[in-house]
Design a protein around this motif. Structure first.
Motif, PDB file in Angstrom:
ATOM      1  N   ILE A 106       0.842  -1.206   0.000  1.00 55.69           N
ATOM      2  CA  ILE A 106       0.000   0.000   0.000  1.00 55.69           C
ATOM      3  C   ILE A 106       0.872   1.249   0.000  1.00 55.69           C
ATOM      4  N   LYS A 107       1.927   1.232   0.828  1.00 57.58           N
ATOM      5  CA  LYS A 107       2.808   2.401   0.930  1.00 57.58           C
ATOM      6  C   LYS A 107       3.557   2.640  -0.386  1.00 57.58           C
ATOM      7  N   GLN A 108       4.041   1.558  -1.002  1.00 50.75           N
ATOM      8  CA  GLN A 108       4.731   1.707  -2.289  1.00 50.75           C
ATOM      9  C   GLN A 108       3.809   2.305  -3.350  1.00 50.75           C
ATOM     10  N   ALA A 109       2.585   1.776  -3.417  1.00 51.39           N
ATOM     11  CA  ALA A 109       1.621   2.277  -4.402  1.00 51.39           C
ATOM     12  C   ALA A 109       1.290   3.739  -4.125  1.00 51.39           C
ATOM     13  N   SER A 110       1.093   4.076  -2.843  1.00 42.54           N
ATOM     14  CA  SER A 110       0.748   5.444  -2.458  1.00 42.54           C
ATOM     15  C   SER A 110       1.875   6.409  -2.802  1.00 42.54           C
ATOM     16  N   GLU A 111       3.108   6.009  -2.535  1.00 43.17           N
ATOM     17  CA  GLU A 111       4.260   6.874  -2.837  1.00 43.17           C
ATOM     18  C   GLU A 111       4.388   7.124  -4.341  1.00 43.17           C
ATOM     19  N   LYS A 112       4.175   6.096  -5.140  1.00 41.63           N
ATOM     20  CA  LYS A 112       4.242   6.263  -6.592  1.00 41.63           C
ATOM     21  C   LYS A 112       3.148   7.204  -7.085  1.00 41.63           C
ATOM     22  N   MET A 113       1.935   7.030  -6.535  1.00 38.87           N
ATOM     23  CA  MET A 113       0.827   7.883  -6.954  1.00 38.87           C
ATOM     24  C   MET A 113       1.008   9.326  -6.463  1.00 38.87           C
ATOM     25  N   ASN A 114       1.573   9.485  -5.271  1.00 40.92           N
ATOM     26  CA  ASN A 114       1.853  10.836  -4.776  1.00 40.92           C
ATOM     27  C   ASN A 114       2.847  11.551  -5.692  1.00 40.92           C
ATOM     28  N   PHE A 115       3.831  10.795  -6.142  1.00 42.96           N
ATOM     29  CA  PHE A 115       4.817  11.356  -7.079  1.00 42.96           C
ATOM     30  C   PHE A 115       4.138  11.791  -8.379  1.00 42.96           C
ATOM     31  N   MET A 116       3.259  10.946  -8.896  1.00 42.37           N
ATOM     32  CA  MET A 116       2.551  11.277 -10.137  1.00 42.37           C
ATOM     33  C   MET A 116       1.635  12.495  -9.948  1.00 42.37           C
ATOM     34  N   LEU A 117       1.001  12.570  -8.786  1.00 40.25           N
ATOM     35  CA  LEU A 117       0.109  13.711  -8.515  1.00 40.25           C
ATOM     36  C   LEU A 117       0.896  15.006  -8.334  1.00 40.25           C
ATOM     37  N   ARG A 118       2.194  14.891  -8.020  1.00 38.72           N
ATOM     38  CA  ARG A 118       3.023  16.091  -7.919  1.00 38.72           C
ATOM     39  C   ARG A 118       3.462  16.591  -9.295  1.00 38.72           C
ATOM     40  N   VAL A 119       3.763  15.633 -10.195  1.00 36.21           N
ATOM     41  CA  VAL A 119       4.338  16.041 -11.484  1.00 36.21           C
ATOM     42  C   VAL A 119       3.307  16.221 -12.602  1.00 36.21           C
ATOM     43  N   LEU A 120       2.179  15.479 -12.533  1.00 34.35           N
ATOM     44  CA  LEU A 120       1.187  15.571 -13.614  1.00 34.35           C
ATOM     45  C   LEU A 120       0.612  16.983 -13.793  1.00 34.35           C
ATOM     46  N   PRO A 121       0.213  17.668 -12.700  1.00 36.83           N
ATOM     47  CA  PRO A 121      -0.341  19.010 -12.893  1.00 36.83           C
ATOM     48  C   PRO A 121       0.646  19.988 -13.522  1.00 36.83           C
ATOM     49  N   ASN A 122       1.950  19.715 -13.357  1.00 34.41           N
ATOM     50  CA  ASN A 122       2.974  20.592 -13.927  1.00 34.41           C
ATOM     51  C   ASN A 122       3.474  20.110 -15.290  1.00 34.41           C
ATOM     52  N   LYS A 123       2.922  18.982 -15.743  1.00 27.69           N
ATOM     53  CA  LYS A 123       3.244  18.408 -17.062  1.00 27.69           C
ATOM     54  C   LYS A 123       4.756  18.183 -17.244  1.00 27.69           C
ATOM     55  N   THR A 124       5.386  17.635 -16.206  1.00 27.17           N
ATOM     56  CA  THR A 124       6.830  17.401 -16.262  1.00 27.17           C
ATOM     57  C   THR A 124       7.176  15.927 -16.455  1.00 27.17           C
ATOM     58  N   MET A 125       6.196  15.113 -16.815  1.00 25.90           N
ATOM     59  CA  MET A 125       6.436  13.681 -17.041  1.00 25.90           C
ATOM     60  C   MET A 125       6.038  13.320 -18.467  1.00 25.90           C
ATOM     61  N   SER A 126       6.908  12.553 -19.145  1.00 27.10           N
ATOM     62  CA  SER A 126       6.632  12.150 -20.524  1.00 27.10           C
ATOM     63  C   SER A 126       5.546  11.083 -20.565  1.00 27.10           C
ATOM     64  N   ILE A 127       4.902  10.954 -21.721  1.00 27.14           N
ATOM     65  CA  ILE A 127       3.821   9.966 -21.873  1.00 27.14           C
ATOM     66  C   ILE A 127       4.307   8.531 -21.640  1.00 27.14           C
ATOM     67  N   PRO A 128       5.462   8.120 -22.213  1.00 24.80           N
ATOM     68  CA  PRO A 128       5.945   6.751 -21.933  1.00 24.80           C
ATOM     69  C   PRO A 128       6.199   6.511 -20.446  1.00 24.80           C
ATOM     70  N   GLU A 129       6.727   7.546 -19.755  1.00 29.04           N
ATOM     71  CA  GLU A 129       6.999   7.409 -18.330  1.00 29.04           C
ATOM     72  C   GLU A 129       5.697   7.308 -17.534  1.00 29.04           C
ATOM     73  N   ILE A 130       4.678   8.083 -17.952  1.00 30.13           N
ATOM     74  CA  ILE A 130       3.368   8.013 -17.301  1.00 30.13           C
ATOM     75  C   ILE A 130       2.788   6.606 -17.450  1.00 30.13           C
ATOM     76  N   LYS A 131       2.896   6.062 -18.657  1.00 35.12           N
ATOM     77  CA  LYS A 131       2.365   4.715 -18.924  1.00 35.12           C
ATOM     78  C   LYS A 131       3.076   3.676 -18.063  1.00 35.12           C
ATOM     79  N   LYS A 132       4.398   3.808 -17.959  1.00 37.35           N
ATOM     80  CA  LYS A 132       5.185   2.862 -17.159  1.00 37.35           C
ATOM     81  C   LYS A 132       4.785   2.936 -15.684  1.00 37.35           C
ATOM     82  N   GLU A 133       4.655   4.161 -15.169  1.00 36.91           N
ATOM     83  CA  GLU A 133       4.270   4.346 -13.768  1.00 36.91           C
ATOM     84  C   GLU A 133       2.863   3.800 -13.504  1.00 36.91           C
ATOM     85  N   ASN A 134       1.958   4.038 -14.451  1.00 43.12           N
ATOM     86  CA  ASN A 134       0.580   3.538 -14.304  1.00 43.12           C
ATOM     87  C   ASN A 134       0.547   2.018 -14.224  1.00 43.12           C
TER      88      ASN A 134
END
Length: 349
Positions: free
Chosen positions: A158-186
């Motif tokens: 749960i903690k690993q999943a939460s940390e990954k999603m927190n990271f995505m929620l930090r970078v997605l609004p600022n559009k600093t993550m590439s589409i392939p990286e988003i797909k990999k993280e998802n």
């Protein structure tokens, strides 16, 4: 290339070793059958091992019946064995004995491999004992060696999943993550959530286990873990909505994009604090938390006010994200209350 040897692998190997030692000591032939049974019978939890043994008794009864009928009516030709296996699999599935199908097939094959002396009671008992030794060895090893700490493992997922999603929620609004990286993280997040759900089922199975030190604490944790997984689902939904609509939202005039980014940031911080509170790593002042939650509610209200009078097209873009944020907020609020109750009950609050 990763090479990890987990506890379950070690236990499977030890179960096979114990099986071979016992069969050698008893002077039984075809010890490989017992070894295969031990591998098939190794389960991820003690309770599942116990339930597996109960299911084995029924499924092996089915296997024994069909093996005897098949031998007397059809003989022991390979095609006869194949027909009996097909029928027994169908019957096992019909009876809901899906987990032990492989073991039933092993029992049938073992019994239908008749020796020169033919099918006798001693022969049947000897062959059945091979499967029994394998299953019992797996159960003993599972209970004695490395008893699994499922609650610790589940919280880690749960903690690993939460940390990954927190990271995505930090970078997605600022559009600093590439589409392939988003797909990999998802994909990684999806796997972690599925693993967490599987582990939660294992823990739920353990509720019937007799030897639980603190049953009340155990039940409280089950409820908390259930809500933690629900929070992960809400976060995942918010991430999906941000991926789809964040660019369109930034093009809309007004304060909407700022308010959404502010809320996402606050939700991230809130989520992290709740997990740290559960781990007893921080102390969250109740009054301060009330102020923080009130501030979040005000921001949500401001966002709703911003939407008043907007065109349908803008509502269609903003509403899914706003709704996901609100759902996540209420789920986090429930989780915090449960964690605080748990703290008080354990005397940590």
């Amino acid at each position: 290339m990763e090479f990890n040897i987990g506890p379950r692998m070690v236990k499977t190997g030890l179960a096979v070793a114990l099986t071979l030692i016992v069969t050698d000591w008893l002077g039984l032939e075809l010890e490989i059958v017992a070894a295969i049974a031990a591998v098939l019978a190794m389960q991820p939890s003690i309770m599942r091992s116990y339930n597996y043994i109960k299911e084995v008794v029924v499924s092996n009864g089915v296997g024994l019946l069909f093996a005897l009928l098949g031998t007397f009516l059809l003989g022991t030709h390979p095609l006869s064995v194949g027909v009996v296996v097909i029928i027994s699999i169908a019957i096992n599935i019909r009876l809901g004995l899906n987990k032990t199908v492989s073991l039933t097939v092993l029992t049938i094959i073992t019994l239908m491999l008749v020796n020169e002396e033919g099918l006798s009671l001693l022969y049947v008992l000897t062959r059945l004992s091979l499967v029994t030794i394998g299953v019992v060895s797996a159960f003993i090893v599972n209970v004695v060696i490395f008893p699994p700490d499922h609650q610790k493992n589940l919280f880690s997922l749960i903690k690993q999943a939460s940390e990954k999603m927190n990271f995505m929620l930090r970078v997605l609004p600022n559009k600093t993550m590439s589409i392939p990286e988003i797909k990999k993280e998802n994909e990684e997040v999806e796997k972690l959530i599925n693993d967490a759900k599987d582990y939660f089922e294992i823990i739920s199975d353990e509720r019937s286990r007799i030897l639980i030190k603190d049953r009340v604490h155990f039940y409280r944790n089950i409820v908390i873990f259930k809500h933690m997984i629900r929070v992960l689902g809400k976060k995942q939904n918010l991430i999906e909505q941000l991926e789809r609509h964040i660019r369109e939202i930034e093009e809309i005039p007004g304060n909407k994009a700022y308010l959404i980014k502010k809320l996402v940031k606050e939700m991230n911080s809130y989520s992290e604090n709740i997990l740290l509170l559960y781990e007893d790593k921080i102390i969250l002042n109740t009054d301060l938390q009330k102020e923080t939650k009130t501030a979040m509610q005000i921001t949500i209200n401001n966002l709703i006010e911003e939407l008043q009078g907007s065109e349908f097209g803008r509502w269609n873009v903003v509403f899914p994200i706003a709704n996901s944020i609100i759902e996540l907020f209420f789920e986090l609020d429930k989780l915090e209350r449960l964690v605080r109750i748990n703290e008080i009950k354990e005397g940590r609050g």
